[in-house]
Design a protein around this motif. Sequence first.
Motif, PDB file in Angstrom:
ATOM      1  N   THR A 124      67.651  -9.310  -9.103  1.00 32.98           N
ATOM      2  CA  THR A 124      67.363  -8.804  -7.725  1.00 32.98           C
ATOM      3  C   THR A 124      67.609  -7.213  -7.688  1.00 32.98           C
ATOM      4  N   ALA A 125      68.766  -6.783  -8.075  1.00 35.42           N
ATOM      5  CA  ALA A 125      68.992  -5.472  -8.044  1.00 35.42           C
ATOM      6  C   ALA A 125      67.973  -4.399  -8.854  1.00 35.42           C
ATOM      7  N   GLU A 126      67.499  -5.027  -9.928  1.00 38.39           N
ATOM      8  CA  GLU A 126      66.212  -4.352 -10.728  1.00 38.39           C
ATOM      9  C   GLU A 126      65.166  -4.245  -9.739  1.00 38.39           C
ATOM     10  N   GLU A 127      64.899  -5.325  -8.984  1.00 36.33           N
ATOM     11  CA  GLU A 127      63.629  -5.500  -8.343  1.00 36.33           C
ATOM     12  C   GLU A 127      63.670  -4.439  -7.182  1.00 36.33           C
ATOM     13  N   ILE A 128      64.810  -4.261  -6.612  1.00 36.18           N
ATOM     14  CA  ILE A 128      65.135  -3.344  -5.505  1.00 36.18           C
ATOM     15  C   ILE A 128      64.888  -1.770  -6.042  1.00 36.18           C
ATOM     16  N   LEU A 129      65.483  -1.595  -7.237  1.00 34.30           N
ATOM     17  CA  LEU A 129      65.293  -0.476  -7.636  1.00 34.30           C
ATOM     18  C   LEU A 129      64.052  -0.046  -8.078  1.00 34.30           C
ATOM     19  N   ALA A 130      63.231  -1.139  -8.561  1.00 39.19           N
ATOM     20  CA  ALA A 130      61.671  -0.779  -8.937  1.00 39.19           C
ATOM     21  C   ALA A 130      61.079  -0.786  -7.695  1.00 39.19           C
ATOM     22  N   VAL A 173      57.254  -8.715  -4.111  1.00 44.00           N
ATOM     23  CA  VAL A 173      57.075 -10.079  -4.938  1.00 44.00           C
ATOM     24  C   VAL A 173      57.240 -11.297  -3.812  1.00 44.00           C
ATOM     25  N   PRO A 174      56.556 -12.370  -4.335  1.00 41.43           N
ATOM     26  CA  PRO A 174      56.457 -13.545  -3.555  1.00 41.43           C
ATOM     27  C   PRO A 174      57.974 -14.306  -3.404  1.00 41.43           C
ATOM     28  N   PHE A 175      58.713 -14.163  -4.699  1.00 43.28           N
ATOM     29  CA  PHE A 175      60.289 -14.578  -4.540  1.00 43.28           C
ATOM     30  C   PHE A 175      60.870 -13.762  -5.576  1.00 43.28           C
ATOM     31  N   LEU A 176      62.196 -13.933  -5.721  1.00 42.61           N
ATOM     32  CA  LEU A 176      63.160 -13.399  -6.375  1.00 42.61           C
ATOM     33  C   LEU A 176      63.484 -14.402  -7.796  1.00 42.61           C
ATOM     34  N   ASN A 177      63.276 -13.829  -8.926  1.00 39.54           N
ATOM     35  CA  ASN A 177      63.461 -14.639 -10.116  1.00 39.54           C
ATOM     36  C   ASN A 177      64.972 -15.147 -10.122  1.00 39.54           C
ATOM     37  N   GLN A 178      65.860 -14.308  -9.932  1.00 41.06           N
ATOM     38  CA  GLN A 178      67.438 -14.430 -10.037  1.00 41.06           C
ATOM     39  C   GLN A 178      67.777 -15.617  -8.839  1.00 41.06           C
ATOM     40  N   VAL A 179      67.148 -15.410  -7.896  1.00 38.75           N
ATOM     41  CA  VAL A 179      67.589 -16.477  -6.605  1.00 38.75           C
ATOM     42  C   VAL A 179      66.981 -18.015  -7.209  1.00 38.75           C
ATOM     43  N   GLU A 180      65.578 -17.882  -7.602  1.00 34.61           N
ATOM     44  CA  GLU A 180      64.905 -19.263  -7.902  1.00 34.61           C
ATOM     45  C   GLU A 180      65.801 -19.832  -9.043  1.00 34.61           C
ATOM     46  N   ASN A 239      72.466 -20.895 -14.687  1.00 26.06           N
ATOM     47  CA  ASN A 239      73.755 -19.915 -14.775  1.00 26.06           C
ATOM     48  C   ASN A 239      73.241 -18.659 -15.108  1.00 26.06           C
ATOM     49  N   PHE A 240      72.804 -17.952 -14.029  1.00 24.21           N
ATOM     50  CA  PHE A 240      72.043 -16.771 -14.352  1.00 24.21           C
ATOM     51  C   PHE A 240      73.117 -15.656 -14.511  1.00 24.21           C
ATOM     52  N   ILE A 241      73.121 -15.188 -15.731  1.00 23.33           N
ATOM     53  CA  ILE A 241      74.045 -13.979 -16.289  1.00 23.33           C
ATOM     54  C   ILE A 241      73.052 -12.768 -16.170  1.00 23.33           C
ATOM     55  N   LYS A 242      73.800 -11.656 -15.731  1.00 28.70           N
ATOM     56  CA  LYS A 242      73.123 -10.071 -15.690  1.00 28.70           C
ATOM     57  C   LYS A 242      73.921  -9.059 -16.107  1.00 28.70           C
ATOM     58  N   LYS A 243      73.319  -8.067 -16.841  1.00 29.85           N
ATOM     59  CA  LYS A 243      74.030  -6.734 -17.164  1.00 29.85           C
ATOM     60  C   LYS A 243      73.701  -5.684 -16.146  1.00 29.85           C
ATOM     61  N   ARG A 244      74.307  -4.547 -16.700  1.00 31.84           N
ATOM     62  CA  ARG A 244      73.659  -3.394 -16.045  1.00 31.84           C
ATOM     63  C   ARG A 244      72.322  -3.336 -15.952  1.00 31.84           C
ATOM     64  N   ALA A 245      71.810  -2.739 -14.685  1.00 35.08           N
ATOM     65  CA  ALA A 245      70.234  -2.847 -14.678  1.00 35.08           C
ATOM     66  C   ALA A 245      69.745  -1.739 -15.721  1.00 35.08           C
ATOM     67  N   TYR A 246      68.490  -2.282 -15.935  1.00 40.06           N
ATOM     68  CA  TYR A 246      67.758  -1.698 -17.284  1.00 40.06           C
ATOM     69  C   TYR A 246      68.575  -1.446 -18.484  1.00 40.06           C
ATOM     70  N   GLN A 266      66.550  -9.669 -20.095  1.00 38.48           N
ATOM     71  CA  GLN A 266      66.673  -9.472 -18.507  1.00 38.48           C
ATOM     72  C   GLN A 266      65.816  -8.542 -18.186  1.00 38.48           C
ATOM     73  N   ASN A 267      65.017  -7.647 -18.897  1.00 36.45           N
ATOM     74  CA  ASN A 267      64.265  -6.606 -18.356  1.00 36.45           C
ATOM     75  C   ASN A 267      63.344  -6.042 -19.482  1.00 36.45           C
ATOM     76  N   PRO A 268      62.473  -4.936 -19.378  1.00 36.23           N
ATOM     77  CA  PRO A 268      61.528  -4.721 -20.313  1.00 36.23           C
ATOM     78  C   PRO A 268      62.299  -4.076 -21.514  1.00 36.23           C
ATOM     79  N   PHE A 269      63.631  -3.564 -21.331  1.00 33.75           N
ATOM     80  CA  PHE A 269      64.282  -2.881 -22.586  1.00 33.75           C
ATOM     81  C   PHE A 269      64.897  -4.015 -23.437  1.00 33.75           C
ATOM     82  N   SER A 270      64.801  -5.368 -23.019  1.00 31.74           N
ATOM     83  CA  SER A 270      65.473  -6.367 -23.792  1.00 31.74           C
ATOM     84  C   SER A 270      64.530  -7.070 -24.592  1.00 31.74           C
ATOM     85  N   THR A 271      63.153  -6.707 -24.739  1.00 29.04           N
ATOM     86  CA  THR A 271      62.355  -7.448 -25.767  1.00 29.04           C
ATOM     87  C   THR A 271      62.691  -7.590 -27.075  1.00 29.04           C
ATOM     88  N   LYS A 272      63.339  -6.659 -27.777  1.00 25.06           N
ATOM     89  CA  LYS A 272      63.498  -6.665 -28.948  1.00 25.06           C
ATOM     90  C   LYS A 272      64.745  -7.378 -29.349  1.00 25.06           C
TER      91      LYS A 272
END
Length: 227
Positions: free
Chosen positions: A161-167, A173-180, A187-194, A208-214
């Motif tokens: 959700t924080a990354e969605e706000i920063l973006a 968006v129709p919903f928030l992935n973290q919320v859904e 058990n949704f786990i997150k680290k620092r944005a981006y 978590q985000n585009p920088f997590s693909t590898k």
Amino acid sequence: MKKILIVETNQTTYGDTKDATGLWLGETTEFAFAMTEAGYHVDYVSPKGGFVPLDPRSMKYADKESMVLYAKKDFQDRALAHTLAPQEVRPEDFIAIYYVGGHGVMWDFPQNQALAEIAEKIYQQGGYVTSVCHGIAGLLNLRAKDGDYLLKGKKVTGFTTAEEILAGKRRVVPFLNQVEAKKRGANFIKKRAYASFAIQDGRLITGQNPFSTKAVAERLLLALQDK
């Protein structure tokens, strides 16, 4: 040898607006490059099959390897111009499925039953279900054999959700992935944005985000090696 299936969006805009979105290029290219370098064959599918649009913003973030792959005719044909339709996919041919992000997936991944059935069969036959960033939207409605949500009780991550706000897309968006995901018992786990972050829970691997693909690709390759 078993193959790996990459799932991409057909959605060209943010809902009914004229604001362009689509596939986040690096989330496909970085993953596909890692898989093919390791000797795996990848196929590409989308909810409707055929054309996959690129989010124009994603191009400026593509690394050198991504641009090399993007320039190849085979990639342009199979991953962007003529993706498979769900009915053309045989789940038994695949050892893993990977849901790519980009905001477009928020509109055409969650309710696509044909894609869900493919993912569920791959998982039930011992394969891996993976995603990165907004791609977790494709996992939200997957079901386990007992009928519960596949995400229930699992450690997962995705675009926060924080990354969605920063973006700047919180109200688009129709919903928030973290919320859904949490609504489905994850058990949704997150680290620092981006920041790059991927997590594995059994045969479920999420980033978590585009920088997590590898990081997702690395975890999947290690899992397949161990298997």
